[in-house]
Motif scaffolding. Structure first.
Motif, PDB file in Angstrom:
ATOM      1  N   ARG A  69      -3.534  -7.358  -4.103  1.00 27.59           N
ATOM      2  CA  ARG A  69      -4.080  -6.061  -4.494  1.00 27.59           C
ATOM      3  C   ARG A  69      -5.340  -5.797  -3.692  1.00 27.59           C
ATOM      4  O   ARG A  69      -6.198  -6.662  -3.569  1.00 27.59           O
ATOM      5  CB  ARG A  69      -4.446  -6.044  -5.974  1.00 27.59           C
ATOM      6  CG  ARG A  69      -3.266  -6.149  -6.885  1.00 27.59           C
ATOM      7  CD  ARG A  69      -3.709  -6.020  -8.313  1.00 27.59           C
ATOM      8  NE  ARG A  69      -2.585  -6.245  -9.206  1.00 27.59           N
ATOM      9  CZ  ARG A  69      -2.581  -5.886 -10.455  1.00 27.59           C
ATOM     10  NH1 ARG A  69      -3.625  -5.280 -10.990  1.00 27.59           N
ATOM     11  NH2 ARG A  69      -1.535  -6.126 -11.206  1.00 27.59           N
ATOM     12  N   LEU A  70      -5.434  -4.589  -3.164  1.00 26.01           N
ATOM     13  CA  LEU A  70      -6.640  -4.138  -2.482  1.00 26.01           C
ATOM     14  C   LEU A  70      -7.291  -3.102  -3.382  1.00 26.01           C
ATOM     15  O   LEU A  70      -6.709  -2.053  -3.658  1.00 26.01           O
ATOM     16  CB  LEU A  70      -6.295  -3.543  -1.116  1.00 26.01           C
ATOM     17  CG  LEU A  70      -5.527  -4.469  -0.174  1.00 26.01           C
ATOM     18  CD1 LEU A  70      -5.151  -3.732   1.099  1.00 26.01           C
ATOM     19  CD2 LEU A  70      -6.324  -5.709   0.135  1.00 26.01           C
ATOM     20  N   LEU A  71      -8.487  -3.405  -3.872  1.00 28.12           N
ATOM     21  CA  LEU A  71      -9.145  -2.561  -4.863  1.00 28.12           C
ATOM     22  C   LEU A  71     -10.495  -2.097  -4.357  1.00 28.12           C
ATOM     23  O   LEU A  71     -11.267  -2.893  -3.819  1.00 28.12           O
ATOM     24  CB  LEU A  71      -9.354  -3.346  -6.167  1.00 28.12           C
ATOM     25  CG  LEU A  71      -8.104  -3.950  -6.802  1.00 28.12           C
ATOM     26  CD1 LEU A  71      -8.490  -4.885  -7.941  1.00 28.12           C
ATOM     27  CD2 LEU A  71      -7.202  -2.846  -7.310  1.00 28.12           C
ATOM     28  N   ASP A  72     -10.785  -0.814  -4.557  1.00 27.15           N
ATOM     29  CA  ASP A  72     -12.122  -0.303  -4.232  1.00 27.15           C
ATOM     30  C   ASP A  72     -13.156  -0.835  -5.214  1.00 27.15           C
ATOM     31  O   ASP A  72     -14.316  -1.014  -4.874  1.00 27.15           O
ATOM     32  CB  ASP A  72     -12.144   1.225  -4.257  1.00 27.15           C
ATOM     33  CG  ASP A  72     -11.358   1.832  -3.107  1.00 27.15           C
ATOM     34  OD1 ASP A  72     -11.260   1.179  -2.054  1.00 27.15           O
ATOM     35  OD2 ASP A  72     -10.849   2.942  -3.273  1.00 27.15           O
ATOM     36  N   MET A  86      -6.822  -8.117   7.867  1.00 33.68           N
ATOM     37  CA  MET A  86      -6.130  -9.324   7.467  1.00 33.68           C
ATOM     38  C   MET A  86      -4.958  -9.636   8.390  1.00 33.68           C
ATOM     39  O   MET A  86      -4.556 -10.772   8.488  1.00 33.68           O
ATOM     40  CB  MET A  86      -5.615  -9.201   6.041  1.00 33.68           C
ATOM     41  CG  MET A  86      -6.704  -9.275   4.993  1.00 33.68           C
ATOM     42  SD  MET A  86      -6.101  -9.153   3.312  1.00 33.68           S
ATOM     43  CE  MET A  86      -5.072 -10.570   3.177  1.00 33.68           C
ATOM     44  N   ARG A  87      -4.424  -8.618   9.021  1.00 31.64           N
ATOM     45  CA  ARG A  87      -3.277  -8.864   9.897  1.00 31.64           C
ATOM     46  C   ARG A  87      -3.682  -9.480  11.232  1.00 31.64           C
ATOM     47  O   ARG A  87      -2.885 -10.135  11.879  1.00 31.64           O
ATOM     48  CB  ARG A  87      -2.511  -7.571  10.143  1.00 31.64           C
ATOM     49  CG  ARG A  87      -1.794  -7.055   8.923  1.00 31.64           C
ATOM     50  CD  ARG A  87      -0.810  -5.964   9.331  1.00 31.64           C
ATOM     51  NE  ARG A  87      -0.197  -5.351   8.192  1.00 31.64           N
ATOM     52  CZ  ARG A  87       0.904  -5.819   7.602  1.00 31.64           C
ATOM     53  NH1 ARG A  87       1.477  -6.905   8.025  1.00 31.64           N
ATOM     54  NH2 ARG A  87       1.405  -5.187   6.573  1.00 31.64           N
ATOM     55  N   THR A  88      -4.904  -9.260  11.656  1.00 31.86           N
ATOM     56  CA  THR A  88      -5.304  -9.733  12.978  1.00 31.86           C
ATOM     57  C   THR A  88      -6.304 -10.887  12.949  1.00 31.86           C
ATOM     58  O   THR A  88      -6.653 -11.409  13.993  1.00 31.86           O
ATOM     59  CB  THR A  88      -5.914  -8.581  13.797  1.00 31.86           C
ATOM     60  OG1 THR A  88      -7.064  -8.079  13.119  1.00 31.86           O
ATOM     61  CG2 THR A  88      -4.899  -7.463  13.996  1.00 31.86           C
ATOM     62  N   PRO A 107      -2.072 -22.469  13.252  1.00 34.27           N
ATOM     63  CA  PRO A 107      -2.316 -21.045  12.976  1.00 34.27           C
ATOM     64  C   PRO A 107      -1.498 -20.583  11.772  1.00 34.27           C
ATOM     65  O   PRO A 107      -0.344 -20.965  11.613  1.00 34.27           O
ATOM     66  CB  PRO A 107      -1.878 -20.340  14.251  1.00 34.27           C
ATOM     67  CG  PRO A 107      -1.056 -21.320  15.005  1.00 34.27           C
ATOM     68  CD  PRO A 107      -1.418 -22.689  14.530  1.00 34.27           C
ATOM     69  N   VAL A 108      -2.109 -19.780  10.918  1.00 32.95           N
ATOM     70  CA  VAL A 108      -1.448 -19.286   9.710  1.00 32.95           C
ATOM     71  C   VAL A 108      -0.621 -18.049  10.016  1.00 32.95           C
ATOM     72  O   VAL A 108       0.460 -17.872   9.469  1.00 32.95           O
ATOM     73  CB  VAL A 108      -2.493 -18.995   8.613  1.00 32.95           C
ATOM     74  CG1 VAL A 108      -1.863 -18.324   7.412  1.00 32.95           C
ATOM     75  CG2 VAL A 108      -3.187 -20.288   8.196  1.00 32.95           C
ATOM     76  N   GLY A 109      -1.117 -17.166  10.872  1.00 29.80           N
ATOM     77  CA  GLY A 109      -0.387 -15.946  11.211  1.00 29.80           C
ATOM     78  C   GLY A 109      -0.839 -14.774  10.359  1.00 29.80           C
ATOM     79  O   GLY A 109      -1.943 -14.751   9.821  1.00 29.80           O
ATOM     80  N   CYS A 163       2.324 -13.610   4.978  1.00 29.52           N
ATOM     81  CA  CYS A 163       2.339 -14.913   4.287  1.00 29.52           C
ATOM     82  C   CYS A 163       2.345 -14.729   2.774  1.00 29.52           C
ATOM     83  O   CYS A 163       3.070 -15.429   2.062  1.00 29.52           O
ATOM     84  CB  CYS A 163       1.134 -15.759   4.697  1.00 29.52           C
ATOM     85  SG  CYS A 163       1.204 -16.400   6.369  1.00 29.52           S
ATOM     86  N   HIS A 164       1.534 -13.798   2.269  1.00 32.34           N
ATOM     87  CA  HIS A 164       1.523 -13.520   0.834  1.00 32.34           C
ATOM     88  C   HIS A 164       2.893 -13.006   0.384  1.00 32.34           C
ATOM     89  O   HIS A 164       3.428 -13.456  -0.629  1.00 32.34           O
ATOM     90  CB  HIS A 164       0.451 -12.477   0.495  1.00 32.34           C
ATOM     91  CG  HIS A 164      -0.914 -13.042   0.351  1.00 32.34           C
ATOM     92  ND1 HIS A 164      -1.674 -13.436   1.418  1.00 32.34           N
ATOM     93  CD2 HIS A 164      -1.673 -13.277  -0.748  1.00 32.34           C
ATOM     94  CE1 HIS A 164      -2.829 -13.893   0.991  1.00 32.34           C
ATOM     95  NE2 HIS A 164      -2.853 -13.802  -0.320  1.00 32.34           N
ATOM     96  N   ALA A 165       3.444 -12.054   1.128  1.00 31.78           N
ATOM     97  CA  ALA A 165       4.738 -11.470   0.758  1.00 31.78           C
ATOM     98  C   ALA A 165       5.833 -12.538   0.757  1.00 31.78           C
ATOM     99  O   ALA A 165       6.639 -12.605  -0.174  1.00 31.78           O
ATOM    100  CB  ALA A 165       5.095 -10.336   1.715  1.00 31.78           C
ATOM    101  N   ALA A 166       5.862 -13.381   1.778  1.00 35.65           N
ATOM    102  CA  ALA A 166       6.893 -14.415   1.884  1.00 35.65           C
ATOM    103  C   ALA A 166       6.794 -15.422   0.738  1.00 35.65           C
ATOM    104  O   ALA A 166       7.799 -15.974   0.296  1.00 35.65           O
ATOM    105  CB  ALA A 166       6.786 -15.127   3.233  1.00 35.65           C
ATOM    106  N   ALA A 167       5.584 -15.662   0.247  1.00 33.86           N
ATOM    107  CA  ALA A 167       5.379 -16.615  -0.842  1.00 33.86           C
ATOM    108  C   ALA A 167       5.518 -15.959  -2.222  1.00 33.86           C
ATOM    109  O   ALA A 167       5.399 -16.636  -3.241  1.00 33.86           O
ATOM    110  CB  ALA A 167       3.999 -17.254  -0.712  1.00 33.86           C
TER     111      ALA A 167
END
Length: 93
Positions: free
Chosen positions: A57-60, A1-3, A41-43, A48-52
């Protein structure tokens, strides 16, 4: 998600109407809409989630969380659940 390189189109809000019951969960336009400008570009999506202030959540396994959501008082939509992994079979005794 970062790249991931994700681009956002800005669209005129006046052409869109809320849909969904009992609470609207999407906005759609029934006619053509021209972007207000070129895609931007969103970046870094996690930043972006943290700033907003959006919890990420990342779930298996999505299904225990989903079972809690549908029994809560929170408004929700499961429209994309068809893309989730199948619900695991219960463990044998």
């Amino acid at each position: 998600m970062r790249t991931t390189r994700l681009y956002a189109y800005r669209l005129p809000a006046g052409r869109f109407r809320p849909i969904g019951e009992p609470q609207p969960h999407a906005h759609v336009s029934t006619g053509p809409v021209e972007p207000l400008g070129p895609p931007e570009p969103v970046g870094d999506l996690i930043e972006c989630h943290a700033a907003a202030g959006i919890q990420l959540r990342l779930l298996d396994n999505l299904w225990p969380f989903w079972d809690q959501v549908i029994t809560s008082t929170v408004g929700f939509s499961g429209i994309r659940l068809r893309n989730a992994r199948p619900r695991p079979e219960p463990a044998s005794p």
